[in-house]
Enzyme design. Structure first.
Site, PDB file in Angstrom:
ATOM      1  N   TYR A  25       6.908  16.262   6.750  1.00 23.08           N
ATOM      2  CA  TYR A  25       6.231  17.113   7.874  1.00 23.08           C
ATOM      3  C   TYR A  25       6.867  18.107   8.265  1.00 23.08           C
ATOM      4  CZ  TYR A  25       3.135  12.774   7.283  1.00 23.08           C
ATOM      5  OH  TYR A  25       2.486  11.640   7.030  1.00 23.08           O
TER       6      TYR A  25
ATOM      7  N   ASP B 215      -0.672   5.719  13.307  1.00 19.81           N
ATOM      8  CA  ASP B 215       0.386   6.786  12.844  1.00 19.81           C
ATOM      9  C   ASP B 215       0.964   7.875  13.938  1.00 19.81           C
ATOM     10  OD1 ASP B 215       1.587   8.593  10.661  1.00 19.81           O
ATOM     11  OD2 ASP B 215      -0.490   8.069   9.383  1.00 19.81           O
TER      12      ASP B 215
ATOM     13  N   GLY C 115       1.621   6.380  17.346  1.00 20.71           N
ATOM     14  CA  GLY C 115       3.142   5.910  17.565  1.00 20.71           C
ATOM     15  C   GLY C 115       3.740   5.879  16.421  1.00 20.71           C
ATOM     16  N   ASP C 116       4.981   5.335  16.263  1.00 23.31           N
ATOM     17  CA  ASP C 116       5.872   5.187  15.288  1.00 23.31           C
ATOM     18  C   ASP C 116       5.959   3.711  15.169  1.00 23.31           C
ATOM     19  OD1 ASP C 116       8.167   4.761  13.677  1.00 23.31           O
ATOM     20  OD2 ASP C 116       9.291   6.433  14.365  1.00 23.31           O
ATOM     21  N   PHE C 117       5.311   3.066  14.090  1.00 18.69           N
ATOM     22  CA  PHE C 117       5.396   1.637  13.998  1.00 18.69           C
ATOM     23  C   PHE C 117       6.744   1.004  13.843  1.00 18.69           C
ATOM     24  CE2 PHE C 117       3.367   3.202  10.126  1.00 18.69           C
ATOM     25  CZ  PHE C 117       4.233   3.351   9.136  1.00 18.69           C
TER      26      PHE C 117
ATOM     27  N   HIS D 262       7.152   1.688  -0.263  1.00 22.58           N
ATOM     28  CA  HIS D 262       8.008   2.124  -1.418  1.00 22.58           C
ATOM     29  C   HIS D 262       8.793   3.375  -0.868  1.00 22.58           C
ATOM     30  CE1 HIS D 262       4.320   5.177  -2.235  1.00 22.58           C
ATOM     31  NE2 HIS D 262       5.121   5.707  -1.375  1.00 22.58           N
ATOM     32  N   ASP D 263       8.715   3.853   0.447  1.00 24.07           N
ATOM     33  CA  ASP D 263       9.228   5.008   0.910  1.00 24.07           C
ATOM     34  C   ASP D 263      10.842   4.323   1.256  1.00 24.07           C
ATOM     35  OD1 ASP D 263       7.456   6.835   0.727  1.00 24.07           O
ATOM     36  OD2 ASP D 263       6.738   6.717   2.575  1.00 24.07           O
TER      37      ASP D 263
ATOM     38  N   GLN E  31      12.411  11.936  -3.731  1.00 24.99           N
ATOM     39  CA  GLN E  31      11.501  12.385  -2.680  1.00 24.99           C
ATOM     40  C   GLN E  31      11.675  11.322  -1.317  1.00 24.99           C
ATOM     41  OE1 GLN E  31       7.373  12.625  -2.927  1.00 24.99           O
ATOM     42  NE2 GLN E  31       7.187  14.339  -1.599  1.00 24.99           N
TER      43      GLN E  31
END
Length: 322
Positions: free
Chosen positions: A124, A187, A212-214, A232-233, A283
C-alpha cells in the site's frame, strides 16, 4: 517478453512474436518474406446505411462473449482490475525472479525503490496503489468467492470476522449465501476508510468494520474467523502467531475458515498453483502450502476437526474448529 493470463487469473510468460527468452540462443534469421495485405470485406449496403445513420450496431469489430464477460468493467464477472494489477505491479516484480530465487526474498525494492520489510507498507505504498489492490481482490471474489464460502455449511456461524477483508468482496458473498450472518471486516484504518467510501454501501447493515492490525491489536470474540489469502503472505512463525491469537478469541464450538491455493502433498499441483507460488516468492514473505502443512499449523494453534475441501478452482477451503 510479455505476460498472458490463464483462465484462473494467473500470469504466464510468453516470448515476443519472433523473439526468444533472455538467455536462450537466438533462432537463425528467417528469410525476408513479403507481408500480405490484410483482407478487408467491403461493408454491405445495410452496413453502409447503418454507418450513415451513426448506429452503433454497424461496428465491424466487437468483443467476443468471453471478452464481454471478463474484460468489460460493467460485467459482474469482470477481471479488468485483476489483469491491470498483474500487468502494472506484479509483473514488475517478476522481472527480478532470478534475484528472488538467489536471495530468497521478495523484490519490491528493485522495481519500486521501496523497502519490503513492512510488507503491507510496500503493498500500500500509495493510496492509488492500495485502491488498485482492493479492486484486484474484489475481482477475485467475483470469480471464486461463492465456491469457497459454500465449500462448508457456515450457517451455524452467525458472528463472523473477515480478517484482512479489504474491500468486502468476500463478505458480500458470505451474507448473500448466509443472510442470517453478520460479517465484520477487520483491516487497517486506511483500508477500512476506502472500503466504506467506495465498496460497501452504508445501507448494508450486515457488514460492519473494525480498524486495526490483527497481528498487533486484540481480536474480538466471534463464531467464525475468515482468513482468505492471508497466511500465504507470511512465514510459519507469523502464521502460528495469528492462528494462536484467533484460537484464544474464538468462541467454543467456533472455528476458522482458511481460503488459499493448495499444492498437492508431494508439492506438485496445477500450473496456476505453481505460478502462484512464484508470485509469493517475488512479492511476499510466504509461500503456497499443502493441506498437511496448513493442518499442522491449525493443530499446533489448538484447532481440531480440520476439514479440507478442494473446489477444483484456484482457491480451496480448510475449516478448523475450536
Amino acid at each position: 517478453m510479455c505476460v498472458r493470463q490463464s483462465l484462473l487469473g494467473l500470469p504466464y510468460l510468453v516470448p515476443p512474436k519472433g523473439g526468444h527468452f533472455k538467455g536462450a540462443p537466438a533462432p537463425p534469421p528467417a528469410s525476408p518474406q513479403p507481408r500480405p495485405l490484410p483482407k478487408v470485406s467491403a461493408p454491405s449496403p445495410a452496413s453502409r446505411e447503418h454507418l450513415s445513420r451513426g448506429k452503433p450496431e454497424a461496428a465491424f469489430y466487437r468483443n467476443t462473449e468471453l471478452s464481454n464477460l471478463y474484460l468489460t468493467k460493467s460485467s459482474p464477472k469482470s477481471q479488468y482490475h485483476c489483469l491491470m494489477y498483474y500487468s502494472k505491479t506484479i509483473y514488475f516484480c517478476w522481472h527480478y525472479l532470478t534475484d528472488a530465487v538467489r536471495d530468497g526474498k521478495n523484490q519490491y525494492d528493485r522495481p519500486f525503490g521501496i523497502s519490503s520489510e513492512d510488507l503491507y507498507g510496500a503493498l500500500y505504498r500509495s493510496e492509488e496503489e492500495m485502491i488498485k489492490f482492493m479492486y484486484f481482490l474484489n475481482d477475485f471474489w467475483k470469480m471464486y468467492g461463492r465456491d469457497v464460502i459454500g465449500a462448508f455449511d457456515l450457517s451455524p456461524f452467525t458472528v463472523i470476522y473477515d480478517l484482512g477483508g479489504c474491500a468486502g468482496g468476500l463478505a458480500q458473498e458470505c451474507i448473500s449465501l448466509y443472510p442470517n450472518s453478520t460479517v465484520t471486516i477487520y483491516d487497517l484504518p486506511k483500508v477500512v476508510q476506502v472500503a466504506k467510501e467506495r465498496f460497501v454501501p452504508p445501507e448494508e447493515r450486515r457488514i460492519t468494520f473494525h480498524e486495526g492490525d490483527f497481528f498487533k491489536d486484540p481480536i474480538p470474540e466471534a463464531d467464525l474467523y475468515i482468513l482468505a489469502r492471508i497466511l500465504h503472505d507470511w512465514a510459519d512463525d507469523k502464521c502460528m502467531h495469528l492462528l494462536t491469537k484467533i484460537h484464544k478469541a474464538c468462541k467454543p464450538g467456533g472455528g476458522v475458515l482458511l481460503v488459499e491455493t493448495l499444492l498437492n502433498e508431494d508439492k506438485t499441483g496445477s500450473v496456476d498453483a505453481q505460478l502462484f507460488n512464484l508470485i509469493m516468492l517475488v512479492q511476499t514473505e510466504g509461500r503456497v502450502r499443502t493441506p498437511a502443512e496448513y493442518s499442522k499449523l491449525f493443530t499446533a494453534a489448538g484447532f481440531r476437526e480440520i476439514q479440507v475441501k478442494k473446489t477444483g478452482k484456484l482457491y480451496d477451503a480448510i475449516l478448523g474448529r475450536k
